[in-house]
Design a protein around this motif. Structure first.
Motif, PDB file in Angstrom:
ATOM      1  N   UNK A  24      41.512  22.671  60.192  1.00  0.00           N
ATOM      2  CA  UNK A  24      42.398  23.072  59.006  1.00  0.00           C
ATOM      3  C   UNK A  24      43.756  22.642  59.144  1.00  0.00           C
ATOM      4  N   UNK A  25      44.371  22.176  58.560  1.00  0.00           N
ATOM      5  CA  UNK A  25      46.101  21.911  58.441  1.00  0.00           C
ATOM      6  C   UNK A  25      46.856  22.556  57.195  1.00  0.00           C
ATOM      7  N   UNK A  26      47.584  23.266  57.345  1.00  0.00           N
ATOM      8  CA  UNK A  26      48.386  23.848  56.243  1.00  0.00           C
ATOM      9  C   UNK A  26      49.927  23.131  56.206  1.00  0.00           C
ATOM     10  N   UNK A  27      50.182  22.223  55.121  1.00  0.00           N
ATOM     11  CA  UNK A  27      51.359  21.778  54.784  1.00  0.00           C
ATOM     12  C   UNK A  27      52.209  22.639  53.836  1.00  0.00           C
ATOM     13  N   UNK A  28      53.258  23.035  54.118  1.00  0.00           N
ATOM     14  CA  UNK A  28      53.949  24.132  53.548  1.00  0.00           C
ATOM     15  C   UNK A  28      55.238  23.656  52.955  1.00  0.00           C
ATOM     16  N   UNK A  29      55.620  23.863  51.879  1.00  0.00           N
ATOM     17  CA  UNK A  29      56.930  23.256  51.250  1.00  0.00           C
ATOM     18  C   UNK A  29      57.687  24.532  50.538  1.00  0.00           C
ATOM     19  N   UNK A  30      58.653  24.821  51.052  1.00  0.00           N
ATOM     20  CA  UNK A  30      59.285  26.334  50.830  1.00  0.00           C
ATOM     21  C   UNK A  30      60.652  26.183  50.101  1.00  0.00           C
ATOM     22  N   UNK A  31      61.201  27.143  49.395  1.00  0.00           N
ATOM     23  CA  UNK A  31      62.578  27.234  48.900  1.00  0.00           C
ATOM     24  C   UNK A  31      63.101  28.558  49.113  1.00  0.00           C
ATOM     25  N   UNK A  86      74.073  29.666  49.772  1.00  0.00           N
ATOM     26  CA  UNK A  86      72.802  30.326  49.153  1.00  0.00           C
ATOM     27  C   UNK A  86      71.496  29.865  49.229  1.00  0.00           C
ATOM     28  N   UNK A  87      71.242  28.606  49.225  1.00  0.00           N
ATOM     29  CA  UNK A  87      69.850  27.848  48.942  1.00  0.00           C
ATOM     30  C   UNK A  87      69.620  27.085  50.074  1.00  0.00           C
ATOM     31  N   UNK A  88      68.146  27.336  50.717  1.00  0.00           N
ATOM     32  CA  UNK A  88      67.872  26.281  51.825  1.00  0.00           C
ATOM     33  C   UNK A  88      66.368  25.801  51.364  1.00  0.00           C
ATOM     34  N   UNK A  89      66.097  24.778  51.893  1.00  0.00           N
ATOM     35  CA  UNK A  89      64.755  24.379  51.715  1.00  0.00           C
ATOM     36  C   UNK A  89      64.227  24.010  53.086  1.00  0.00           C
ATOM     37  N   UNK A  90      62.638  23.999  53.033  1.00  0.00           N
ATOM     38  CA  UNK A  90      62.027  23.885  54.316  1.00  0.00           C
ATOM     39  C   UNK A  90      60.571  23.207  54.271  1.00  0.00           C
ATOM     40  N   UNK A  91      60.118  22.700  55.428  1.00  0.00           N
ATOM     41  CA  UNK A  91      58.882  22.230  55.430  1.00  0.00           C
ATOM     42  C   UNK A  91      58.503  22.499  56.799  1.00  0.00           C
ATOM     43  N   UNK A  92      56.805  22.973  56.627  1.00  0.00           N
ATOM     44  CA  UNK A  92      56.188  23.318  57.931  1.00  0.00           C
ATOM     45  C   UNK A  92      54.780  23.035  58.030  1.00  0.00           C
ATOM     46  N   UNK A  93      54.177  22.611  59.266  1.00  0.00           N
ATOM     47  CA  UNK A  93      52.886  22.162  59.408  1.00  0.00           C
ATOM     48  C   UNK A  93      52.085  23.224  60.192  1.00  0.00           C
ATOM     49  N   UNK A  94      51.236  23.836  60.086  1.00  0.00           N
ATOM     50  CA  UNK A  94      50.424  24.880  61.088  1.00  0.00           C
ATOM     51  C   UNK A  94      49.239  25.167  60.375  1.00  0.00           C
ATOM     52  N   UNK A  95      48.657  26.118  60.964  1.00  0.00           N
ATOM     53  CA  UNK A  95      47.326  26.857  60.343  1.00  0.00           C
ATOM     54  C   UNK A  95      47.197  28.091  60.695  1.00  0.00           C
ATOM     55  N   UNK A  96      46.627  29.071  59.978  1.00  0.00           N
ATOM     56  CA  UNK A  96      46.492  30.482  59.955  1.00  0.00           C
ATOM     57  C   UNK A  96      44.916  30.844  60.371  1.00  0.00           C
ATOM     58  N   UNK A  97      44.137  30.067  60.403  1.00  0.00           N
ATOM     59  CA  UNK A  97      42.775  30.505  60.474  1.00  0.00           C
ATOM     60  C   UNK A  97      42.235  29.391  61.664  1.00  0.00           C
ATOM     61  N   UNK A 145      44.447  21.465  54.287  1.00  0.00           N
ATOM     62  CA  UNK A 145      43.151  20.348  54.373  1.00  0.00           C
ATOM     63  C   UNK A 145      42.365  20.767  55.445  1.00  0.00           C
ATOM     64  N   UNK A 146      41.070  20.477  55.348  1.00  0.00           N
ATOM     65  CA  UNK A 146      39.940  21.119  56.339  1.00  0.00           C
ATOM     66  C   UNK A 146      38.960  19.933  56.585  1.00  0.00           C
TER      67      UNK A 146
END
Length: 438
Positions: free
Chosen positions: A172-179, A138-149, A197-198
């Motif tokens: 810029x670097x986007x560190x994303x922590x997800x559930x 039912x549950x998953x966690x995840x992490x990603x590093x990327x950028x949108x701009x 972070x930019x």
């Protein structure tokens, strides 16, 4: 200090048009970047949030993590080779008094000059990474590093209008922590926290010791969030709806200048200041439909809230309020409109180990074009393939050609008049990716 007003006007204009991830301005409308995975690149990111074939789906939709039953890690590196070219013309005018004594009139004489700048967006490497770990069914966690701009340009020293050209680069670097949580067989939901972070750097040089030169370096940290849903109609049909919040960034750094046009008005020639900018919110609808055992179609429509960029404000304790209130160096209205990116694609499952894909995307123009970022509408054609070495390891390759529509615009420089620019932009992107299942 009026001279400081000029410094911050150049700085803030550039930052508003140059938020980046070591990438090029020709990639997407406004200053958006979508090169997150080789699989996505191969299908022009069509249906990306609903397909969930690699861990890098996390850059689009946290809810899709419920599609994975084992720990999965994906990393990719994209190489971007842009080609941005601009032809321009401007008038240099002088005035003098002519006519008989007692009846002299001011006469203006203008000389038209022409020039061109070729290939002034540098080649770049852009990485991204994602890891997904299921906790249970039912549950998953995840992490990603990327950028949108992203955007970045380097005009040559031969460019005649150095006050609006020069070098513009921000990372810029986007560190994303997800559930993610699987509500039932039909619906999964997900949410995440984004730490952005930019780092910015910009340089301008008028080519004159009188009007001077300018250099800026600054850093920023912003916070945002994202949510996503995944509707699994059946094994062959899925829909996804996602939203990523706006992120407020305050770039703080040093502004160093010389000459009357750029002198910040301090004894050291350096001023501390802040430029505020908002990275726009995004929402996307994606769909995936496997029509036969070997063929699938997918599509996306992504909306970006560029209209949230209504104005730009630069502040510094060195600004004395000569034109604005004390502490405000500059306020500039921005001309952006909300835009939509449309993408369609197909996937062919040739065998258990080989998958082929292709796609097309159309990206609407978001903002008024300027030299450092000649924004325009864009067309993207993509193709890619995957090769599964085993049940736990696979590799992906993707390639795309982006064609920007020709755009003609004006932009005011200091001194010359009637400036006019015509820009063209294309790019070739190739990406390689590795996926591991544990």
């Amino acid at each position: 200090m009026k001279s400081n007003l000029k410094v911050t006007s150049y700085l803030s204009s550039a930052i508003a048009l140059a938020l980046a991830t070591a990438s090029s301005s020709v990639l997407a409308a406004g200053f958006q970047v979508g090169e997150h995975s080789a699989t996505g690149l191969g299908r022009a990111n069509a249906g990306e949030g609903a397909i969930a074939d690699t861990a890098l789906v996390l850059t689009k939709n946290p809810a899709a993590m419920t599609m994975f039953d084992k720990i999965t890690v994906s990393s990719q590196l994209a190489f971007i080779a842009p080609d941005v070219n601009t032809d321009y013309s401007y008038d240099t005018c002088t005035t003098k008094l002519e006519g008989p004594r007692g009846d002299k009139k001011t006469v203006e004489t203008c000389v038209t000059s022409n020039g061109s700048e070729n290939d002034y967006a540098p080649d770049q490497f852009v990485p991204s990474f994602a890891a997904i770990m299921p906790i249970n069914d039912k549950v998953a966690v995840g992490f990603a590093m990327f950028s949108n701009y992203g955007t970045g340009t380097e005009l040559s020293n031969d460019f005649d209008l150095g006050d609006i050209g020069g070098t513009t680069s921000i990372i810029t670097v986007n560190s994303s922590f997800n559930l993610a949580y699987k509500v039932n067989d039909l619906l999964s939901v997900g949410a995440g926290y984004d730490l952005v972070v930019g780092q910015a750097e910009m340089a301008r040089d008028t080519g004159s010791s009188v009007t001077g030169a300018f250099d800026m370096k600054g850093n920023a940290i912003g916070h945002g969030w994202n949510v996503g849903t995944l509707f699994t109609i059946n094994d062959n049909n899925r829909l996804a709806l996602t939203y990523r919040s706006a992120v407020d960034m305050g770039f703080e750094g040093e502004f160093t200048g010389s000459g009357i046009g750029f002198d910040p008005g301090t004894t050291t020639g350096t001023a501390e200041g802040t430029v505020d900018i908002t990275l726009p919110a995004m929402a996307e609808l994606a769909g995936y439909h496997k029509l036969t055992d070997t063929f699938a179609v997918h599509y996306s429509a992504m909306w970006t809230q560029w209209s949230s960029l209504e104005d730009l404000t630069a502040t510094s304790a060195d600004c004395d309020g000569a034109m604005f209130e004390k502490g405000t160096c500059f306020e500039k209205p921005l001309h952006y409109s909300d835009s939509i990116r449309y993408a369609v694609g197909t996937t062919a499952y040739v065998s258990e180990s080989i998958t082929l894909r292709m796609g097309y995307a159309y990206d609407q123009q978001a903002g008024e074009a300027v030299v450092v970022m000649p924004d325009t509408a864009r067309h993207q054609i993509s193709a890619g393939m995957s090769y599964a070495v085993s049940g736990t390891m696979s590799f992906d390759l993707g390639a795309a050609y982006i064609l920007g529509e020709e755009v003609t615009f004006t932009e005011d420089s200091v001194g010359p008049k009637n400036e006019e620019f015509t820009s063209t932009a294309t790019a070739i992107i190739v990406s390689a990716q590795m996926n591991m299942v544990f």
